[in-house]
Design a protein around this motif. Structure first.
Motif, mmCIF file in Angstrom:
data_model
loop_
_atom_site.group_PDB
_atom_site.id
_atom_site.type_symbol
_atom_site.label_atom_id
_atom_site.label_comp_id
_atom_site.label_asym_id
_atom_site.label_seq_id
_atom_site.Cartn_x
_atom_site.Cartn_y
_atom_site.Cartn_z
ATOM 1 N N HIS A 7 7.907 -6.412 -9.030
ATOM 2 C CA HIS A 7 7.374 -6.637 -7.839
ATOM 3 C C HIS A 7 7.312 -5.408 -7.252
ATOM 4 C CE1 HIS A 7 7.763 -8.921 -4.043
ATOM 5 N NE2 HIS A 7 6.673 -8.412 -4.156
ATOM 6 N N LEU A 8 5.924 -4.883 -7.173
ATOM 7 C CA LEU A 8 5.923 -3.599 -6.225
ATOM 8 C C LEU A 8 5.593 -4.281 -4.857
ATOM 9 C CD1 LEU A 8 3.728 -1.550 -8.421
ATOM 10 C CD2 LEU A 8 6.162 -1.580 -8.488
ATOM 11 N N ASN A 9 6.549 -3.538 -3.673
ATOM 12 C CA ASN A 9 6.238 -4.144 -2.324
ATOM 13 C C ASN A 9 6.183 -2.984 -1.349
ATOM 14 O OD1 ASN A 9 6.379 -6.230 -0.459
ATOM 15 N ND2 ASN A 9 8.566 -5.741 0.058
ATOM 16 N N THR A 10 6.496 -1.711 -1.943
ATOM 17 C CA THR A 10 6.847 -0.553 -1.064
ATOM 18 C C THR A 10 5.468 0.265 -1.140
ATOM 19 O OG1 THR A 10 7.912 0.722 -2.893
ATOM 20 C CG2 THR A 10 9.474 -0.460 -1.132
ATOM 21 N N SER A 11 5.371 1.132 0.051
ATOM 22 C CA SER A 11 4.311 1.927 0.219
ATOM 23 C C SER A 11 4.091 2.993 -1.046
ATOM 24 C CB SER A 11 4.266 2.772 1.588
ATOM 25 O OG SER A 11 3.453 3.516 1.470
ATOM 26 N N PRO A 12 2.890 3.086 -1.792
ATOM 27 C CA PRO A 12 2.834 3.767 -2.842
ATOM 28 C C PRO A 12 3.198 5.298 -2.499
ATOM 29 C CG PRO A 12 0.793 2.991 -2.336
ATOM 30 C CD PRO A 12 1.754 2.430 -1.060
ATOM 31 N N GLY A 41 2.826 -6.736 0.334
ATOM 32 C CA GLY A 41 3.044 -5.839 1.490
ATOM 33 C C GLY A 41 2.463 -4.517 1.243
ATOM 34 N N ALA A 42 3.157 -3.188 1.501
ATOM 35 C CA ALA A 42 2.508 -1.880 1.561
ATOM 36 C C ALA A 42 2.080 -1.596 0.131
ATOM 37 C CB ALA A 42 3.557 -0.888 2.143
ATOM 38 N N ALA A 43 2.692 -2.109 -0.772
ATOM 39 C CA ALA A 43 2.161 -1.850 -2.157
ATOM 40 C C ALA A 43 0.745 -2.149 -2.494
ATOM 41 C CB ALA A 43 3.175 -2.301 -3.226
ATOM 42 N N LEU A 44 0.239 -3.003 -1.678
ATOM 43 C CA LEU A 44 -1.284 -3.428 -2.152
ATOM 44 C C LEU A 44 -2.074 -2.274 -1.757
ATOM 45 C CD1 LEU A 44 -1.409 -6.921 0.013
ATOM 46 C CD2 LEU A 44 -1.500 -6.397 -2.542
ATOM 47 N N ALA A 45 -1.649 -1.400 -1.056
ATOM 48 C CA ALA A 45 -2.553 0.048 -1.018
ATOM 49 C C ALA A 45 -2.888 0.603 -2.342
ATOM 50 C CB ALA A 45 -1.924 0.908 -0.019
ATOM 51 N N ILE A 46 -2.241 0.236 -3.398
ATOM 52 C CA ILE A 46 -2.329 0.959 -4.692
ATOM 53 C C ILE A 46 -3.835 0.601 -5.242
ATOM 54 C CG2 ILE A 46 -1.881 0.932 -7.173
ATOM 55 C CD1 ILE A 46 1.163 0.602 -6.272
ATOM 56 N N LEU A 47 -4.295 -0.527 -4.793
ATOM 57 C CA LEU A 47 -5.542 -1.466 -5.092
ATOM 58 C C LEU A 47 -6.628 -0.827 -4.628
ATOM 59 C CD1 LEU A 47 -4.197 -5.139 -4.806
ATOM 60 C CD2 LEU A 47 -4.205 -3.668 -6.943
ATOM 61 N N THR A 48 -6.709 0.269 -3.616
ATOM 62 C CA THR A 48 -7.840 0.608 -3.166
ATOM 63 C C THR A 48 -8.294 1.871 -3.909
ATOM 64 O OG1 THR A 48 -6.468 2.031 -1.414
ATOM 65 C CG2 THR A 48 -7.522 -0.284 -0.703
ATOM 66 N N ASP A 49 -9.398 2.332 -4.196
ATOM 67 C CA ASP A 49 -9.855 3.579 -4.752
ATOM 68 C C ASP A 49 -10.033 4.325 -3.914
ATOM 69 O OD1 ASP A 49 -12.297 2.837 -3.636
ATOM 70 O OD2 ASP A 49 -13.363 2.623 -5.302
ATOM 71 N N THR A 83 -3.757 -11.097 4.695
ATOM 72 C CA THR A 83 -4.918 -10.598 5.559
ATOM 73 C C THR A 83 -5.226 -9.304 5.152
ATOM 74 O OG1 THR A 83 -3.388 -9.842 6.966
ATOM 75 C CG2 THR A 83 -3.993 -12.275 7.296
ATOM 76 N N TRP A 84 -4.562 -8.409 4.549
ATOM 77 C CA TRP A 84 -5.085 -6.937 4.326
ATOM 78 C C TRP A 84 -6.106 -7.227 3.346
ATOM 79 C CZ3 TRP A 84 -5.266 -4.123 -0.379
ATOM 80 C CH2 TRP A 84 -5.532 -2.846 -0.060
ATOM 81 N N LEU A 85 -6.031 -8.290 2.342
ATOM 82 C CA LEU A 85 -7.055 -8.191 1.310
ATOM 83 C C LEU A 85 -8.599 -8.611 2.012
ATOM 84 C CD1 LEU A 85 -4.978 -10.386 -1.157
ATOM 85 C CD2 LEU A 85 -5.717 -7.817 -1.294
ATOM 86 N N LYS A 86 -8.459 -9.231 3.021
ATOM 87 C CA LYS A 86 -9.827 -9.572 3.611
ATOM 88 C C LYS A 86 -10.512 -8.209 4.071
ATOM 89 C CE LYS A 86 -8.288 -14.144 5.059
ATOM 90 N NZ LYS A 86 -6.876 -14.134 4.751
#
Length: 115
Positions: A7-12, A41-49, A83-86
């Motif tokens: 589970h990744l939850n921290t800023s990349p 959380g902040a780890a979702l930023a990994i998903l952006t290119d 909400t970040w995903l939207k």
């Protein structure tokens, strides 16, 4: 019961935690241990290119996602309701889970590592 969830939850790029979590996933998969990932959380930023980490921050972690299939890491979960995903375009290899599925997921693994 499934084996390992990371589970990744921290800023990349604020620390090495996300990179270490991804490294652990790759090491486990290299030794044919089944492993799944989930991001929140902040780890979702990994998903952006559109990442541009500095030399101090290290490698662009988004680029590692494309190689997960070569390690047989097929399940990358995110919370559907976040909400970040939207507001952001994300990597296409994720599987969104609703709130109930997200909560249930954690009890389905023998080991959960959180970074």
């Amino acid at each position: 019961m499934k084996h390992t969830l990371i589970h990744l939850n921290t800023s990349p790029y604020s620390s090495l935690a996300c990179k270490e979590g991804l490294d652990l996933a790759l090491v486990l998969a290299t030794f044919e241990q089944p492993v799944d990932l989930c991001l929140s959380g902040a780890a979702l930023a990994i998903l952006t290119d559109n990442q541009h980490p500095t030399a101090e921050q290290g490698k662009n972690l988004h680029k590692l996602l494309a190689g997960l299939e070569f390690y047989d890491i097929e399940n990358v979960y995110i919370e559907k309701s976040h909400t970040w995903l939207k507001d952001n375009a994300t990597w296409q290899g994720v599987q969104p889970l609703d709130d109930a599925e997200w909560q249930t997921m954690f009890s389905q693994y023998q080991q959960v590592f959180r970074f």
